[in-house]
Every structure is written in structure tokens, then in C-alpha cells.
Design an enzyme around this catalytic site. Structure first.
Site, PDB file in Angstrom:
ATOM      1  N   LYS A  63       0.836  -1.204   0.000  1.00 28.32           N
ATOM      2  CA  LYS A  63       0.000   0.000   0.000  1.00 28.32           C
ATOM      3  C   LYS A  63       0.878   1.263   0.000  1.00 28.32           C
ATOM      4  O   LYS A  63       2.097   1.189   0.237  1.00 28.32           O
ATOM      5  CB  LYS A  63      -0.917  -0.030   1.230  1.00 28.32           C
TER       6      LYS A  63
ATOM      7  N   TYR B 277     -12.203  -2.136  -3.481  1.00 31.05           N
ATOM      8  CA  TYR B 277     -12.773  -2.234  -2.136  1.00 31.05           C
ATOM      9  C   TYR B 277     -14.299  -2.254  -2.145  1.00 31.05           C
ATOM     10  O   TYR B 277     -14.925  -1.874  -1.150  1.00 31.05           O
ATOM     11  CB  TYR B 277     -12.235  -1.088  -1.272  1.00 31.05           C
TER      12      TYR B 277
ATOM     13  N   ASN C  84      -1.863  -0.150   7.233  1.00 35.03           N
ATOM     14  CA  ASN C  84      -1.406  -1.522   7.546  1.00 35.03           C
ATOM     15  C   ASN C  84      -0.539  -2.160   6.453  1.00 35.03           C
ATOM     16  O   ASN C  84      -0.424  -3.379   6.376  1.00 35.03           O
ATOM     17  CB  ASN C  84      -2.575  -2.406   7.985  1.00 35.03           C
TER      18      ASN C  84
ATOM     19  N   HIS D  75      -1.843  -5.462   1.413  1.00 39.77           N
ATOM     20  CA  HIS D  75      -3.145  -6.066   1.162  1.00 39.77           C
ATOM     21  C   HIS D  75      -2.911  -7.458   0.612  1.00 39.77           C
ATOM     22  O   HIS D  75      -1.954  -7.676  -0.128  1.00 39.77           O
ATOM     23  CB  HIS D  75      -3.929  -5.239   0.130  1.00 39.77           C
TER      24      HIS D  75
ATOM     25  N   GLU E  24      -9.413  -9.507  -8.269  1.00 40.45           N
ATOM     26  CA  GLU E  24      -8.433  -8.433  -8.077  1.00 40.45           C
ATOM     27  C   GLU E  24      -7.329  -8.484  -9.138  1.00 40.45           C
ATOM     28  O   GLU E  24      -6.882  -7.443  -9.621  1.00 40.45           O
ATOM     29  CB  GLU E  24      -7.863  -8.514  -6.652  1.00 40.45           C
TER      30      GLU E  24
HETATM   31  P1  DAT Z   1      -7.801  -7.042   5.224  1.00 40.16           P
HETATM   32  O1  DAT Z   1      -6.995  -5.932   4.575  1.00 40.16           O
HETATM   33  O2  DAT Z   1      -7.048  -7.675   6.357  1.00 40.16           O
HETATM   34  O3  DAT Z   1      -8.339  -8.028   4.235  1.00 40.16           O
HETATM   35  P2  DAT Z   1     -10.492  -5.967   5.407  1.00 40.16           P
HETATM   36  O4  DAT Z   1     -10.728  -6.575   4.052  1.00 40.16           O
HETATM   37  O5  DAT Z   1     -11.462  -6.267   6.483  1.00 40.16           O
HETATM   38  O6  DAT Z   1      -9.043  -6.338   5.949  1.00 40.16           O
HETATM   39  O7  DAT Z   1     -10.429  -4.386   5.277  1.00 40.16           O
HETATM   40  C1  DAT Z   1      -9.758  -3.787   4.185  1.00 40.16           C
HETATM   41  C2  DAT Z   1      -8.970  -2.615   4.693  1.00 40.16           C
HETATM   42  O8  DAT Z   1      -9.863  -1.633   5.239  1.00 40.16           O
HETATM   43  C3  DAT Z   1      -8.026  -2.945   5.840  1.00 40.16           C
HETATM   44  O9  DAT Z   1      -6.785  -3.417   5.380  1.00 40.16           O
HETATM   45  C4  DAT Z   1      -7.898  -1.641   6.535  1.00 40.16           C
HETATM   46  C5  DAT Z   1      -9.278  -1.019   6.367  1.00 40.16           C
HETATM   47  N1  DAT Z   1     -10.143  -1.310   7.528  1.00 40.16           N
HETATM   48  C6  DAT Z   1     -10.735  -2.480   7.844  1.00 40.16           C
HETATM   49  N2  DAT Z   1     -11.465  -2.383   8.974  1.00 40.16           N
HETATM   50  C7  DAT Z   1     -11.320  -1.105   9.376  1.00 40.16           C
HETATM   51  C8  DAT Z   1     -11.819  -0.362  10.479  1.00 40.16           C
HETATM   52  N3  DAT Z   1     -12.622  -0.914  11.407  1.00 40.16           N
HETATM   53  N4  DAT Z   1     -11.453   0.948  10.598  1.00 40.16           N
HETATM   54  C9  DAT Z   1     -10.658   1.524   9.682  1.00 40.16           C
HETATM   55  N5  DAT Z   1     -10.163   0.889   8.605  1.00 40.16           N
HETATM   56  C10 DAT Z   1     -10.482  -0.407   8.454  1.00 40.16           C
HETATM   57 MG    MG Z   2      -9.780  -7.811   2.781  1.00 41.02          MG
END
Ligand code: DAT
Ligand code: MG
Length: 143
Positions: A3, A43, A106, A109, A120
Site C-alpha cells: 500500500k 474495495y 497496515n 493487502h 483483483e
Molecule cells: P484485510 O486488509 O485484512 O483483508 P479488510 O478486508 O477487512 O481487511 O479491510 C480492508 C482494509 O480496510 C483494511 O486493510 C484496513 C481497512 N479497515 C478495515 N477495517 C477497518 C476499520 N474498522 N477501521 C478503519 N479501517 C479499516
Molecule cells: Mg480484505
């Protein structure tokens, strides 16, 4: 994907090194600033959540590195190597555990299933950008 925070913090090499040393094969790689429309499609599963717009703004805020990683069990293993979504909960040894502090920054991805990987990959690459080759160490990685 590495990212924008990972790119800005000079972590491209560290992420690529972990993928390579695991034994997985990078078969496509691209550095680009993700266009807004692509970010929204990427997303799409998070549309309507309170962090959705911040997520789109963040992922389009600078260059990111998109990768296609191949190898037995690669999807699950890459998710484990990335670590928990919230770096505060990600265990040491994972990319997020070692290199991140907060959920919205974080670092990496990873696709979460074969279906999302296919979706994707098609979003970020055209078929001709995926390279078919053998790593010379495959005989020493697979039984
Ligand atoms: P991952 O990236 O582990 O697959 P995800 O698909 O649930 O996680 O979410 C995508 C991204 O969105 C994640 O990397 C960071 C952001 N995100 C997820 N949950 C969040 C939250 N509660 N608050 C802020 N950002 C969040
Ligand atoms: Mg995810």
C-alpha cells in the site's frame, strides 16, 4: 499489494524479500497510483462502511505496488504473512506486526480467497502482464 504507506516508508524491498524467501513466485508486478475508480472497485465489498471513503482516499494517495504471487497455498500463506488487519493485533514476524501500528496504515493487502484473487488480478492486470516461468529452485521447494 504494497500500500502507499509501505511504498513511502521504503518497505517495498522488505515485502518482496519475504515473498521471495518463502519460495513464492512473483509472476506480475506494477507500481502505480491507483485511480479512484479502480480503488472503489477494489474495495467494493466495503461500500457503506464508515471507513470506506478513508480507505479509498488512502489507497489512491500515492503509488502502490500490485503483485501477483503464485505458489502452493499462496493465498492463505500470504494472508498469514501479512498478519491481522489491525497491526496492533498482528503478531511479530508478520508484515503488519513488524511494520505497522494502525489499521488504516497496515502496509499490505492480500486477496482473501481464490475468487477475490481472480477478481483483483483482473482488475489490476491484463492477461499479457502475467508471466509464465519456472523458478530454478522449485525442485527444492516442492516435494
Ligand atoms: P484485510 O486488509 O485484512 O483483508 P479488510 O478486508 O477487512 O481487511 O479491510 C480492508 C482494509 O480496510 C483494511 O486493510 C484496513 C481497512 N479497515 C478495515 N477495517 C477497518 C476499520 N474498522 N477501521 C478503519 N479501517 C479499516
Ligand atoms: Mg480484505
Amino acid at each position: 499489494m504494497i500500500k502507499p504507506d509501505g511504498v513511502q516508508r521504503g518497505l517495498i524491498g522488505k515485502v518482496l524479500q519475504r515473498i521471495e524467501q518463502k519460495g513464492f513466485k512473483i509472476v506480475a508486478m506494477k507500481l502505480a497510483v491507483m485511480p479512484e475508480e479502480k480503488a472503489k472497485a477494489h474495495y467494493a465489498e466495503h461500500v457503506g462502511k464508515k471507513f470506506y471513503q478513508d480507505l479509498v482516499d488512502f489507497i489512491t494517495s500515492g503509488p502502490s505496488v500490485s503483485l501477483v504471487v503464485e505458489g502452493r497455498g499462496a493465498i492463505a500463506a500470504m494472508r498469514k504473512m501479512n498478519g491481522a488487519t489491525n497491526p496492533a493485533e498482528a503478531v511479530p514476524g508478520t508484515l503488519r506486526g513488524d511494520f505497522g501500528i494502525e489499521t488504516g496504515r497496515n502496509v499490505v493487502h492480500g486477496s482473501d480467497s481464490p475468487a477475490s484473487a481472480a477478481r483483483e488480478i483482473a482488475l489490476h492486470f491484463c492477461a499479457s502482464e502475467l508471466v509464465n516461468f519456472k523458478r530454478i529452485d522449485e525442485a527444492w521447494l516442492y516435494e
